[in-house]
Scaffold this active site. Structure first.
Site, PDB file in Angstrom:
ATOM      1  N   LEU A 224      -0.916   1.194   6.542  1.00 44.35           N
ATOM      2  CA  LEU A 224      -1.150  -0.238   6.384  1.00 44.35           C
ATOM      3  C   LEU A 224       0.100  -0.972   5.919  1.00 44.35           C
ATOM      4  CD1 LEU A 224      -4.652  -0.167   4.651  1.00 44.35           C
ATOM      5  CD2 LEU A 224      -4.142  -0.696   7.029  1.00 44.35           C
ATOM      6  N   GLY A 225       0.913  -0.298   5.124  1.00 46.54           N
ATOM      7  CA  GLY A 225       2.123  -0.952   4.638  1.00 46.54           C
ATOM      8  C   GLY A 225       2.924  -0.030   3.744  1.00 46.54           C
TER       9      GLY A 225
ATOM     10  N   GLY B 142       8.477  -0.720  -2.182  1.00 46.44           N
ATOM     11  CA  GLY B 142       9.439   0.003  -2.997  1.00 46.44           C
ATOM     12  C   GLY B 142       8.818   1.095  -3.836  1.00 46.44           C
ATOM     13  N   MET B 143       7.543   0.940  -4.219  1.00 46.19           N
ATOM     14  CA  MET B 143       6.896   1.911  -5.081  1.00 46.19           C
ATOM     15  C   MET B 143       6.111   2.959  -4.312  1.00 46.19           C
ATOM     16  SD  MET B 143       5.441  -0.551  -8.072  1.00 46.19           S
ATOM     17  CE  MET B 143       4.532   0.803  -8.823  1.00 46.19           C
ATOM     18  N   GLY B 144       5.631   2.620  -3.144  1.00 48.95           N
ATOM     19  CA  GLY B 144       4.797   3.567  -2.418  1.00 48.95           C
ATOM     20  C   GLY B 144       4.382   3.013  -1.075  1.00 48.95           C
TER      21      GLY B 144
ATOM     22  N   LYS C 166      -3.486   4.236  -1.706  1.00 49.13           N
ATOM     23  CA  LYS C 166      -2.137   3.958  -2.188  1.00 49.13           C
ATOM     24  C   LYS C 166      -1.532   5.259  -2.699  1.00 49.13           C
ATOM     25  CE  LYS C 166       0.575   1.066  -5.267  1.00 49.13           C
ATOM     26  NZ  LYS C 166       0.565  -0.091  -6.171  1.00 49.13           N
TER      27      LYS C 166
ATOM     28  N   ASP D  29       1.074 -10.228 -10.969  1.00 51.34           N
ATOM     29  CA  ASP D  29       1.699 -10.394  -9.657  1.00 51.34           C
ATOM     30  C   ASP D  29       0.743 -11.083  -8.698  1.00 51.34           C
ATOM     31  OD1 ASP D  29       3.824 -10.226  -7.893  1.00 51.34           O
ATOM     32  OD2 ASP D  29       3.229  -8.270  -7.119  1.00 51.34           O
TER      33      ASP D  29
END
Length: 626
Positions: A23-24, A27-29, A45, A139
């Site tokens: 899905l995407g 920077g973190m995962g 995730k 965020d």
């Protein structure tokens, strides 16, 4: 955003879930599309494996899982499974069919008033649930809001933290979050609270109602400055929504609306489906139908590659329903991406200043009349396809707060920054004037940046161009080419009394610095045309800027020598003091010297005393005002 096919080395199963596609990534995962044993779809995730080698990162992910599992409600996407002890930790959330708000705005335009009111009510309820669980999201932005058939959903708790443990995910003083939707306290590195989420909500609602971020500026630094000190631009927001949005956007967190107060302002909302515009509803329905086909297929394994899609499209109508399901899937746009929104800049591993730049000095750039240089460089050479007026003399131009140039033509605008530490620090394809290009990708309201590094070794100064509402980045590269061709002899500023011509590395007597934080090395570790930085027993920064001080958050003045005053910036940090000294007023802006000291905690009073001594020493070195 399309669902991307898995590569050969990506897992086909995580826990009890079959992995269907990507899905995407961030920077973190990354976030993967998965299906459970019962066929229900989930968003998984998974942390990047290389990050697990960083000290404390696994514990950070565990805190994210803890934060996510504490939240439940009608307007969030609940976590259904996780494994923080896996070789590569992961968490699975209910896959929510919906259109990310940022993509809805980009593809279909601003939302009408009833839709914004419904959005505000849903997000207020979601934040109330989040805050009730003892969390702050930190965020909230359009990309982290999904428009679903029955209302908005808040997603991604990657940098949320527990209010009873404010040192949880990051230490006080960090600025995790997405810059354009930060709160003033985030931009200043101050502690965040639930009120920070409410400020972000105000920015999200203003963006949804107008299509433009209310603090949008031509550069990242200027955007952050506007958030901390400037007024929100709400002229494009329908009048009936402004009071609601303004109640969230007070600079003082204590004055902002709470979720309950905002809901009271909004009043009772109509029952039934969410009042999204018809094109958004149709997009959600198309996505839902496609996902339903995937969920019904027990044999689905992975998303096909693009070549497989072509073959499937040419297959006979009697093909298996698996082919039909995947054809539906790959056609979908705006699939939710629960990718962590942590904003980081990474320095290029290979300096863009390795090509000859020694013929350009900070003194030359400091003396330049940047707006005159821009017009001169582009005289007769504005690309027709850029959408800008062919004659730069017809552009609206003004001096930026770091002595750069803000230019506007039609709906597009740019910020030219000369001699500062360049904001874009990632290498991108191409060159300008023989120098490697640095920049950020993207166009549209978020704009793009292109720059070149001219400083030697570790010095990061150069020239950068930041575009807003541009169709692409071509104009930025063209401007850099033209400027670099004349970089050794740009037109000079006529006003010799301006602070813009003052070298901040030379204006502070060395004896004063050595006495305050020294002894110091002969060369400052970081220098720019209008800023200088020293490291000693404390960190000292001296910057010159042109700002509207009436929009700054300042404390009562502190006495300097000769009857002058400096004003501390309001801050809850005990390890920082920043003093602002007004040198003179030009038009509606004040030319100022800012002296900032960073040291140990609980030493603010002492740091401010040192800042006063530095200001007293440098004031006598400034040009004399007539």
């Amino acid at each position: 955003m399309t669902v991307q096919p898995l590569t050969h080395d990506e897992p086909r199963r995580i826990g009890r879930y079959r992995v269907l596609g990507v899905l995407g990534k961030g920077g973190m995962g990354r976030v993967l599309l998965g299906a459970g044993p019962d066929g229900r779809l989930v968003a998984i995730k998974q942390v990047h494996a290389h990050l697990l080698n960083q000290r404390g990162y696994r514990a950070r992910f565990q805190r994210e899982v803890s934060a996510s599992t504490r939240v439940s409600g009608a307007f969030t996407a609940p976590v259904v499974d996780f494994d923080v002890d896996d070789e590569t930790p992961w968490l699975a959330s209910v896959f929510v069919v919906g259109i990310p708000l940022n993509e809805a705005i980009e593809n279909f335009g601003p939302l009408p008033v009833p839709a914004v009111r419904a959005l505000a009510a849903g997000l207020a309820v979601a934040l109330a649930d989040i805050h009730r669980a003892g969390l702050v999201h930190r965020d909230l932005k359009p990309a982290n809001v999904l428009l679903t058939a029955d209302g908005p959903r808040v997603i991604d708790f990657g940098i949320a933290y527990m209010t009873e443990n404010p040192g949880g995910l990051t230490e006080t003083g960090s600025t995790l979050g997405s810059p354009a939707f930060m709160s003033p306290e985030q931009t200043l590195g101050e502690p965040v609270t639930a009120a920070s989420d409410m400020f972000a909500l105000g920015s999200v609602l203003a963006t949804a109602a107008s299509g433009v971020n209310p603090f949008q500026a031509p550069s990242l630094a200027y955007t952050l400055f506007q958030i901390a000190h400037g007024a929100a631009e709400l002229n494009s927001v329908p009048p009936e929504l402004r009071t609601i949005i303004e109640s969230c956007l007070y600079k003082d967190p204590h004055h902002r609306a709470t979720p309950d107060r905002l809901l009271a302002q909004l009043g009772r909302q109509p029952e039934g489906p969410a009042p999204w515009p018809e094109p958004i509803q149709q997009a959600i329905e198309r996505q839902s139908l496609g996902m339903a086909g995937i969920a019904r297929d027990p044999d689905a394994t992975v998303v096909a590659s693009r070549s497989s899609w072509t073959a499937a499209a040419a297959a006979p109508a009697s093909g298996s329903r698996r082919k039909l399901a995947w054809l539906s899937l790959v056609a979908l746009l705006a699939v939710v991406a629960l990718v962590a929104g942590v904003f980081t800049w990474k320095h290029s591993e290979t300096s863009a200043g390795t090509l000859p730049g020694a013929d350009t000095s900070l003194a030359t750039l400091r003396a330049a009349d940047v707006c005159a240089w821009l017009r001169q460089a582009l005289d007769g050479s504005v690309p027709a396809e850029s959408g800008w007026d062919a004659d730069p003399r017809n552009w609206s131009v003004d001096t930026g707060y770091k002595w750069g140039c803000v230019a506007k033509s039609g709906t597009q605008w740019l910020y030219l920054d000369v001699g500062s530490a360049i904001t874009p620090t990632q290498r991108v394809n191409g060159k300008a004037g023989g120098f490697d290009l640095l920049g950020t990708e993207g166009s549209g309201p978020s704009g793009c940046s292109r720059g070149v590094k001219l400083g030697d070794r570790e010095q990061l100064w150069g020239i950068s161009v930041n575009l807003s509402n541009a169709p692409n980045c071509d104009l930025a590269v063209h401007i850099l080419d033209r400027l670099l061709a004349t970089r050794t002899a740009p037109p000079e500023r006529a006003d010799t009394a301006s602070l813009a011509g003052v070298d901040p590395c030379q204006v502070v007597p060395r004896a004063a610095l050595d006495s305050a934080i020294g002894p110091l090395s002969q060369t400052p570790p970081q220098a720019a045309a209008h800023g200088c930085h020293w490291e000693g027993s404390a960190t000292v920064e001296v910057n010159t800027q042109a700002v509207d001080m009436s929009k700054m958050r300042l404390e009562a003045g502190m006495d300097l020598a000769n009857g002058k005053s400096a004003f501390p910036q309001i801050s809850s940090l005990s390890s920082t003091c920043e003093l602002v000294y007004a040198y003179r007023t030009v038009a509606d802006l004040q030319e100022t010297v800012l002296v900032r000291l960073d040291g140990e905690k609980n030493q603010r009073e002492r740091l401010c005393g040192t800042a006063v001594s530095i200001l007293n020493a440098l004031i006598g070195q400034l040009p004399k005002v007539n």
